[in-house]
Each structure stands twice: as C-alpha cells, then as structure tokens.
Design a protein around this motif. Structure first.
Motif, mmCIF file in Angstrom:
data_model
loop_
_atom_site.group_PDB
_atom_site.id
_atom_site.type_symbol
_atom_site.label_atom_id
_atom_site.label_comp_id
_atom_site.label_asym_id
_atom_site.label_seq_id
_atom_site.Cartn_x
_atom_site.Cartn_y
_atom_site.Cartn_z
ATOM 1 N N ARG A 132 31.827 36.637 36.143
ATOM 2 C CA ARG A 132 32.368 35.778 35.085
ATOM 3 C C ARG A 132 32.522 36.564 33.783
ATOM 4 N NH1 ARG A 132 33.481 30.959 33.166
ATOM 5 N NH2 ARG A 132 32.828 30.401 31.046
ATOM 6 N N GLU A 133 31.511 37.361 33.443
ATOM 7 C CA GLU A 133 31.587 38.159 32.218
ATOM 8 C C GLU A 133 32.763 39.125 32.274
ATOM 9 O OE1 GLU A 133 27.742 39.924 32.048
ATOM 10 O OE2 GLU A 133 26.794 38.197 31.087
ATOM 11 N N GLN A 134 32.986 39.726 33.449
ATOM 12 C CA GLN A 134 34.099 40.653 33.616
ATOM 13 C C GLN A 134 35.432 39.930 33.488
ATOM 14 O OE1 GLN A 134 33.840 43.834 33.718
ATOM 15 N NE2 GLN A 134 35.983 44.311 34.035
ATOM 16 N N TYR A 135 35.510 38.729 34.068
ATOM 17 C CA TYR A 135 36.742 37.949 33.988
ATOM 18 C C TYR A 135 37.049 37.583 32.538
ATOM 19 C CZ TYR A 135 39.974 34.033 34.267
ATOM 20 O OH TYR A 135 41.037 33.202 34.064
ATOM 21 N N VAL A 136 36.031 37.098 31.822
ATOM 22 C CA VAL A 136 36.219 36.708 30.418
ATOM 23 C C VAL A 136 36.664 37.906 29.583
ATOM 24 C CG1 VAL A 136 35.029 35.918 28.323
ATOM 25 C CG2 VAL A 136 34.621 34.762 30.513
ATOM 26 N N LYS A 137 36.048 39.068 29.834
ATOM 27 C CA LYS A 137 36.408 40.286 29.105
ATOM 28 C C LYS A 137 37.862 40.664 29.359
ATOM 29 C CE LYS A 137 35.112 45.177 28.668
ATOM 30 N NZ LYS A 137 34.198 46.241 29.165
ATOM 31 N N GLN A 138 38.263 40.636 30.638
ATOM 32 C CA GLN A 138 39.636 40.989 30.986
ATOM 33 C C GLN A 138 40.626 39.982 30.406
ATOM 34 O OE1 GLN A 138 39.495 41.235 35.270
ATOM 35 N NE2 GLN A 138 38.815 43.363 35.256
ATOM 36 N N TYR A 139 40.263 38.692 30.432
ATOM 37 C CA TYR A 139 41.144 37.655 29.889
ATOM 38 C C TYR A 139 41.367 37.865 28.400
ATOM 39 C CZ TYR A 139 42.853 33.062 28.487
ATOM 40 O OH TYR A 139 43.602 32.047 27.947
#
Length: 203
Positions: free
Chosen positions: A143-150
C-alpha cells in the motif's frame, strides 16, 4: 574431537547437530553445523532447495540466522518441520566476528558467529513475524508503495498539464474529474491527450 572447521558440500542428515548457523543470501546460504560431538562442519554455498530437503530429514535442531528478507519465510518453514529458530541481530554477529575472527567478515564466519552466539543465554534475540504479522506487513508495504507511485504520477501529470496551460489544483485528484479536464483541454495534441488519459486510468 575436532575444533577445526571442516569444509563439506552437503548436510549429512545421519549426524546429530546441536545448532546450525545459516547466513542467508539471495540465492544460497552459507552454513556452519555444530554436531553434538563438538565437530564444526562448514558449507560455503548451499542452495535453498537442498537446505530445505535436508531440514525435513534432520531430527529437531536449532537453526540460527540474522534478520533479512528471507528470514521470516525460512523460520516458518523450519519450525513447521519441528526445528527451533533463533534470530540474532546483525550487530551481535558483527561484534562476534570482530572479536573472534579479527574482523575478517566472510559468509562462513558470519554463520559460525550465529551458531556460537546461540550458546549465550543472556543474548537478546529478534522475534520473527508469524504468518498473520507477515501478511499485514507485506500488505502495508504494498500500500505504501502504491501511494508513493500514485503521488509521483500525479505530480508528473499535473506538471505536464501546466506546460500546456491546464492548471490542476491540489484538491483535484479524482480520476473521473481529471480525465474530463484533460479530454476537454483543446491545447493538447491528440496523442498527448490519449497518453495523459491512460496515465490517469493506470495511476
């Protein structure tokens, strides 16, 4: 009784081991095996498949390792097969190597440090994550990676739009609203408009 490290290629599953220290790497491990007779066997390179096969054949043994990416999975496997795992911090291993091996850091020296450190009953160990904790930690990381990429995608997209005269305020982030703004901005070349809409869809 030998106190010298004897190099071997495989784990002799017919022997009884007091403790096995394993230095985990990406594709293989280095292992030090202390037998109940006091012998020290060293395996410089052992692939995970062979380690797991041998572990299933061994009588209950103590396995020692450092915290790393592979550690939690390996602890689960070994304990499922009846072994006991001890996880020792990298600092303790480093201190042992410095004092007992003149700071000559090698995979085998690390593995031997792990094996002998299990004899220190006062040593504070690291608790491995159980499957539920590991699942939660993995989902949190994703989730943290997704939020960062978003966020990175949105910053890039808004920067490109600004170049073409379309200002998108910080409060606008909904995909439908962004798609509508891009599609209705006449200054965008058709190819760029299509690319930006795709960028929003996959963000």
């Amino acid at each position: 009784m030998s106190i010298k490290r004897i190099l071997v290629n495989t784990i002799d599953t017919d022997l009884e081991y007091e403790v096995i220290g394993i230095d985990l790497a990406k594709n293989c491990v280095s292992a030090i095996l202390l037998t109940t007779d006091g012998e020290i066997f060293g395996i410089d390179r052992l692939d995970y498949q062979e380690l797991e096969k041998s572990a299933q054949e061994l009588s209950p043994t103590i396995f020692a390792m450092e915290p790393c990416t592979e550690m939690n999975y390996m602890v689960q496997k070994l304990e499922d097969w009846g072994h006991h795992c001890i996880v020792i911090s990298g600092k303790n291993v480093k201190d042992y190597v410095e004092s007992h091996f003149s700071n000559q850091k090698t995979d085998l020296n690390d593995a031997q440090a792990l094996a002998f450190l299990t004899k220190d009953t006062q040593l504070r160990t690291v608790k491995a994550k159980d499957p539920e904790q590991l699942k939660y930690a993995s989902l949190t990381t994703l989730r943290e990676q997704y939020v960062k990429q978003y966020r990175q995608t949105m910053v890039s997209l808004k920067g490109i739009c600004q170049v073409w005269g379309l200002s998108i305020s910080k409060g606008i982030s909904g995909k439908a609203r962004l798609k509508d703004m891009i599609e209705n901005h006449a200054a965008f070349p058709a190819e760029l408009r299509t690319a930006l809409v795709g960028m929003v869809a996959h963000a």
